[in-house]
Write an enzyme that holds these catalytic residues in place. Structure first.
Site, PDB file in Angstrom:
ATOM      1  N   THR A  16      -8.097   7.166  -2.567  1.00 48.80           N
ATOM      2  CA  THR A  16      -9.477   6.775  -2.844  1.00 48.80           C
ATOM      3  C   THR A  16     -10.403   7.966  -2.614  1.00 48.80           C
ATOM      4  O   THR A  16     -11.495   8.014  -3.175  1.00 48.80           O
ATOM      5  CB  THR A  16      -9.933   5.607  -1.941  1.00 48.80           C
ATOM      6  N   LYS A  45     -13.964   9.283  -4.593  1.00 47.66           N
ATOM      7  CA  LYS A  45     -15.233   9.661  -3.958  1.00 47.66           C
ATOM      8  C   LYS A  45     -15.693  11.021  -4.480  1.00 47.66           C
ATOM      9  O   LYS A  45     -16.869  11.218  -4.791  1.00 47.66           O
ATOM     10  CB  LYS A  45     -15.072   9.726  -2.433  1.00 47.66           C
ATOM     11  N   HIS A  71       0.792  -1.228   0.000  1.00 46.37           N
ATOM     12  CA  HIS A  71       0.000   0.000   0.000  1.00 46.37           C
ATOM     13  C   HIS A  71       0.825   1.279   0.000  1.00 46.37           C
ATOM     14  O   HIS A  71       0.250   2.366   0.041  1.00 46.37           O
ATOM     15  CB  HIS A  71      -0.943   0.012   1.205  1.00 46.37           C
ATOM     16  N   LYS A 110       1.350  14.522   1.241  1.00 45.88           N
ATOM     17  CA  LYS A 110       0.070  14.932   0.644  1.00 45.88           C
ATOM     18  C   LYS A 110       0.033  16.429   0.346  1.00 45.88           C
ATOM     19  O   LYS A 110      -0.856  16.928  -0.327  1.00 45.88           O
ATOM     20  CB  LYS A 110      -1.087  14.516   1.550  1.00 45.88           C
ATOM     21  N   LYS A 145      -8.114  14.515   4.034  1.00 45.46           N
ATOM     22  CA  LYS A 145      -7.295  13.309   4.041  1.00 45.46           C
ATOM     23  C   LYS A 145      -6.363  13.440   5.237  1.00 45.46           C
ATOM     24  O   LYS A 145      -6.282  14.510   5.845  1.00 45.46           O
ATOM     25  CB  LYS A 145      -6.481  13.195   2.741  1.00 45.46           C
ATOM     26  N   ARG A 146      -5.672  12.363   5.637  1.00 43.25           N
ATOM     27  CA  ARG A 146      -4.725  12.487   6.722  1.00 43.25           C
ATOM     28  C   ARG A 146      -3.729  13.618   6.435  1.00 43.25           C
ATOM     29  O   ARG A 146      -3.376  13.873   5.279  1.00 43.25           O
ATOM     30  CB  ARG A 146      -3.988  11.156   6.932  1.00 43.25           C
TER      31      ARG A 146
HETATM   32  C1  LIG Z   1     -11.558   7.836   1.743  1.00 42.14           C
HETATM   33  C2  LIG Z   1     -11.067   8.285   3.040  1.00 42.14           C
HETATM   34  C3  LIG Z   1      -9.710   8.514   3.239  1.00 42.14           C
HETATM   35  C4  LIG Z   1      -8.687   8.373   2.136  1.00 42.14           C
HETATM   36  O1  LIG Z   1      -8.517   9.636   1.523  1.00 42.14           O
HETATM   37  P1  LIG Z   1      -7.236   9.916   0.582  1.00 42.14           P
HETATM   38  O2  LIG Z   1      -7.529  11.260   0.026  1.00 42.14           O
HETATM   39  O3  LIG Z   1      -7.275   8.844  -0.479  1.00 42.14           O
HETATM   40  O4  LIG Z   1      -6.053   9.861   1.442  1.00 42.14           O
HETATM   41  C5  LIG Z   1      -9.291   8.949   4.477  1.00 42.14           C
HETATM   42  N1  LIG Z   1     -10.159   9.135   5.485  1.00 42.14           N
HETATM   43  C6  LIG Z   1     -11.480   8.933   5.328  1.00 42.14           C
HETATM   44  C7  LIG Z   1     -12.390   9.175   6.483  1.00 42.14           C
HETATM   45  C8  LIG Z   1     -11.981   8.495   4.113  1.00 42.14           C
HETATM   46  O5  LIG Z   1     -13.290   8.276   3.975  1.00 42.14           O
END
Ligand SMILES: *Cc1c(COP(=O)(O)O)cnc(C)c1O
Length: 810
Positions: free
Chosen positions: A643, A647, A347, A541, A535-536
């Protein structure tokens, strides 16, 4: 601001939410009242919102159990191949609404709750998130469970039932503060304890080498108590199982060794071993090397493998299979079964995230396993190769302190290894410090499986308005077969359709604005562009690149306040690992920028900067449907897939992003002209590293707006009471930025200008949105899982239903 529309009236028109037949509604009301009385032991005079949530959850749960039992009977009868998805994280979020969606109960429940004089959304908001994950990796596991059930695979998720999930984030005076996530405090209506399947897991001790073989003795035993959660497929009557293990001290824990005087202390010490399932480690993409974490890893694997073998032996095939034991051959056979059974998904390529356990720690906790790893390494190393390559490939890293390289162990012990987006899988096999040598030794092992998201939770459930506008054009099949979204391209010039898509977005924006105002007392302009980076918080990032854009846009407005500026609300959300100082400083910088920008009367509502507190699955579901712009701006080559990007795309946001992770494939599917792609490609980054290197000061000296922004951060413009607050961040950006923020600054700002230009033309914007939605088919986790099934697991997915509980089994 008052509610823009009645949620109840809005919801019940929508066909994708199932039928609200009169009998169904009447039955649900009876069951709800029965649960309030018999399960909650309350009447309507004393019941509170949480009681009503629990009554509803139990009512919905009743519709799962028949299907759950029936599915497991069906698996026993048909004895299909089983798939076991073992993960330390399952980031499930809430379960109630997802269950109603997958069982087509949503409209009927909504009507029943309405007739009872209650508010569905209020009850839904009483549910705690199951936050047993950090971010994308944990959420992926949850999406996969939904897809495996929806594709009829006999699948099991195995993990740990953490008593405390990912911490709750509070923002206090602009800083992140962590609070324990006591998610089980009021009970969990979705789980069922299964003490009859308890397993013993051993730790510590020593090995004894005798003529009859090796024994692992003087071990400490911890019991693994399983809790099962039902995983319903989408309207196919299948209900799979997620089994999470909880650590339990044995009754005789510490008692054997003590006399009566030690009894109280022995009982108190039971906590020590029950700590294994106490708390989720809150690191995303970072290896910490703590003993308790290695315990967690071994705990889930040892308990799960025992359970898998037990189920196999009890199965029709397994009970016929005569296991002949030629003891001399046993190790070879065991290794062969291991390799043919296991597959490994990588990953990340960030070196700080790859697990390398110090030998001493490993030896202390699992002495026999370390011996076996040495033996595996010894036999693996018997291939011809130069000395340097051997050293690079060893499962045991030499140097200061010897370490077990877990990724190498996984490759050697698996028949398939995959990355999670095309570009990531390519980098894995092409990069020396990663898996290049292993690829050259055995190229057939290596594959790609681009990540995906479940369209049930991430479209139908969180954005029913958009799902309905789509269903009006192409029917409901896209919910099971997301490639059908392509058919929307036929309507790309249909003005009424364009208007409907834009209208749903505007409604979602209004609703999120109301949510922010109700919960956080912030007022935002619902006409402004909603620009999200959620995101984190992590250096790779590049939330810092976003910060530089905020400041640049602010400076431009201040310089020419009378020009027409596209109004923007920039929202950033995400948790920083509690021990990650830089990430916490990044949060502080964002809140500091907000404090200045949001109170500047010259700017007004043309720019707002908001830090979204406590980003988690439930907040993602509320925020993403309202997004106009999705920020996916990692340094090329660092984000394995992402991911969140998918979304947003599915929910009608446009992407501004680098050619990294799955963004590359999103551009391919929607057409590169329909994304805002900017910045260095992986090749550019590699060329820079191989050539003249990255020198931040060159960009700083050459680009006046960048210099101005940096000088403001460094000079205390955003932290007047503490001018040197961001000294470390400035030093990082100027002198040791591994992620080359300045190198992409110019391209990013230019690209944001293009975004602003397009936003002034709502029709062209919405047409680009439609191209994106239509290009989303590939990013369904159903597609991902179908590929895993066919190309790695040797299984065939199916959209067939199994009989409902009230129908006869064939
Ligand atoms: C989808 C999701 C992530 C992943 O987000 P990335 O932008 O791909 O890092 C992180 N936290 C939550 C709560 C999510 O639903």
């Amino acid at each position: 601001m008052s509610k823009p529309f009645s949620d109840h009236d809005k919801r019940k028109q929508i066909s994708v939410r199932g039928l609200a037949g009169v009998e169904n509604v009447a039955e649900l009301k009876v069951a709800f009242n029965r649960h309030l009385h018999f399960t909650l032991v309350k009447d309507r005079n004393v019941a509170n919102k949480r009681d009503y949530y629990f009554a509803l959850a139990n009512t919905v749960r009743d519709h799962l159990v028949g299907r759950w039992i029936r599915t497991q009977q069906y698996y026993y009868e048909k004895d299909p191949k089983r798939v076991y998805y073992i993960s330390l994280e399952f980031y499930m979020g809430r379960t109630l609404q997802n269950t109603m969606v997958n069982l087509a109960l949503e409209n009927a429940c909504d009507e029943a709750i309405y007739q009872l004089g209650l508010d569905m959304e209020e009850l839904e908001d009483m549910e705690e998130d199951a936050g047993l994950g950090n971010g994308g990796l944990g959420r992926l596991a949850a999406c996969f469970l939904d897809s495996m059930a929806s594709l009829g695979l006999a699948a099991y998720g195995y993990g740990i039932r953490y008593e405390f999930g990912i911490f709750n984030q509070k923002i206090v005076n602009g800083w992140q503060v962590e609070e324990a996530d006591d998610w089980l405090r009021y009970g969990n209506p979705w789980e069922k304890a299964r003490p009859e399947y308890m397993r013993a897991v051993k730790f510590y001790g020593r090995t004894e080498h005798t003529p009859d073989g090796v024994k692992w003795v003087d071990t400490q035993v911890v019991l693994a108590l399983p809790y099962d959660t039902p995983i319903p497929g989408y309207r196919n009557n299948i209900v799979n199982t997620m089994r999470l293990w909880s650590a339990k001290a044995p009754c005789d824990f510490n008692l054997k060794d003590f006399n009566v005087g030690g009894y109280i202390q022995a009982v108190l010490d039971r906590n020590l071993c029950e700590n294994i399932s106490r708390v989720l480690y809150p690191n995303d993409n970072f290896f910490e090397g703590k003993e308790l974490r290695l315990k967690q890893e071994y705990f889930v694997v040892a308990a799960t493998l025992q359970d898998v073998v037990r189920r196999f032996k009890a199965s029709k095939f397994g009970s016929r299979e005569v296991v002949r034991t030629d003891f001399a051959e046993l190790p070879n056979k065991a290794w062969d079964v291991c390799v043919r059974t296991c597959a490994y998904t990588n990953h990340t390529v960030l070196p700080e995230a790859l697990e390398r356990w110090p030998i001493d720690l490993f030896h202390h906790l699992l002495p026999r396993h370390l011996e076996i790893i040495f033996e595996i390494n010894h036999r693996f190393m018997e291939f011809p190769g130069d000395h340097d390559r051997m050293r690079r490939m060893s499962l045991i890293e030499e140097g200061g302190c010897k370490k077990v390289n877990m990724a190498h162990l996984c490759i050697v012990g698996s028949h398939a290894v995959n990355g999670v987006a095309r570009i990531h899988s390519e980098i894995l096999i092409a990069t020396l410090y990663v898996f290049k040598d292993f690829y050259e030794l055995d190229p057939h092992k290596f594959q790609n499986k681009t990540n995906g998201i479940t369209p049930r939770r991430w479209l139908v459930m969180c954005n029913p308005g958009l799902a309905e506008v789509i269903a009006e054009k192409i029917g409901e099949e896209f919910i099971r077969d997301l490639d059908q979204l392509k058919r929307l391209l036929k309507f790309i010039n249909d003005d009424a359709f364009i208007r409907d898509i834009a209208k749903v977005k505007q409604e979602n924006k209004l609703k999120f604005a109301v949510h922010l105002e109700e919960h956080y007392k912030v007022k935002i302009n619902p006409q402004s562009m909603f620009d999200f980076q959620v995101k984190r918080i992590h250096e790779y990032k590049r939330q810092l690149l976003n910060c530089l854009h905020m400041i640049t846009y602010y400076n431009r407005i201040k310089k020419e306040p009378n020009k027409h500026w596209t109004p923007r609300t920039i929202m950033v959300g995400g948790k920083a690992a509690p021990g990650y100082h830089t990430a916490k400083m990044i949060i502080r910088l964002i809140t500091a920028i907000g404090e200045v920008v949001n109170h500047d009367p010259v700017v007004g509502d043309r720019l707002k900067v908001i830090f979204l507190e406590n980003y988690r699955v439930t907040l993602a579901e509320k925020a993403i449907p309202s997004a106009d712009l999705s920020e996916q701006i990692s340094t090329a080559g660092t984000e394995a897939s992402g991911t969140g990007n998918m979304k947003f795309m599915l929910n009608g946001a446009l992407t501004i992003g680098t050619m990294d992770g799955a963004n590359v494939e999103m551009a391919e599917e929607a057409g590169e002209e329909n994304l805002f792609i900017f910045g260095m490609r992986v090749e550019d980054v590699d060329a820079m590293d191989a050539g003249k290197g990255y020198h931040a000061s060159e960009y700083y000296n050459r680009i006046p707006e960048l210099k101005q922004a940096m000088d403001q951060i460094a000079g205390g413009f955003f932290s007047p009471k503490q001018p040197d607050l961001f000294k470390e961040l400035v030093d990082l950006l100027m002198h040791h930025d591994r992620f080359k923020v300045f190198a992409d600054y110019e391209a990013y700002i230019k690209c944001q200008d293009k975004v602003n230009q397009l936003y002034k033309n709502p029709k062209e914007w919405t047409k680009m949105v439609i191209h994106n939605i239509a290009g989303c088919g590939k990013f369904s986790s159903d597609r991902t899982i179908a590929q895993y099934a066919r190309e790695i697991w040797g299984m065939e997915p199916s959209l067939e239903k199994i009989p409902a509980p009230d129908e006869k089994l064939k």
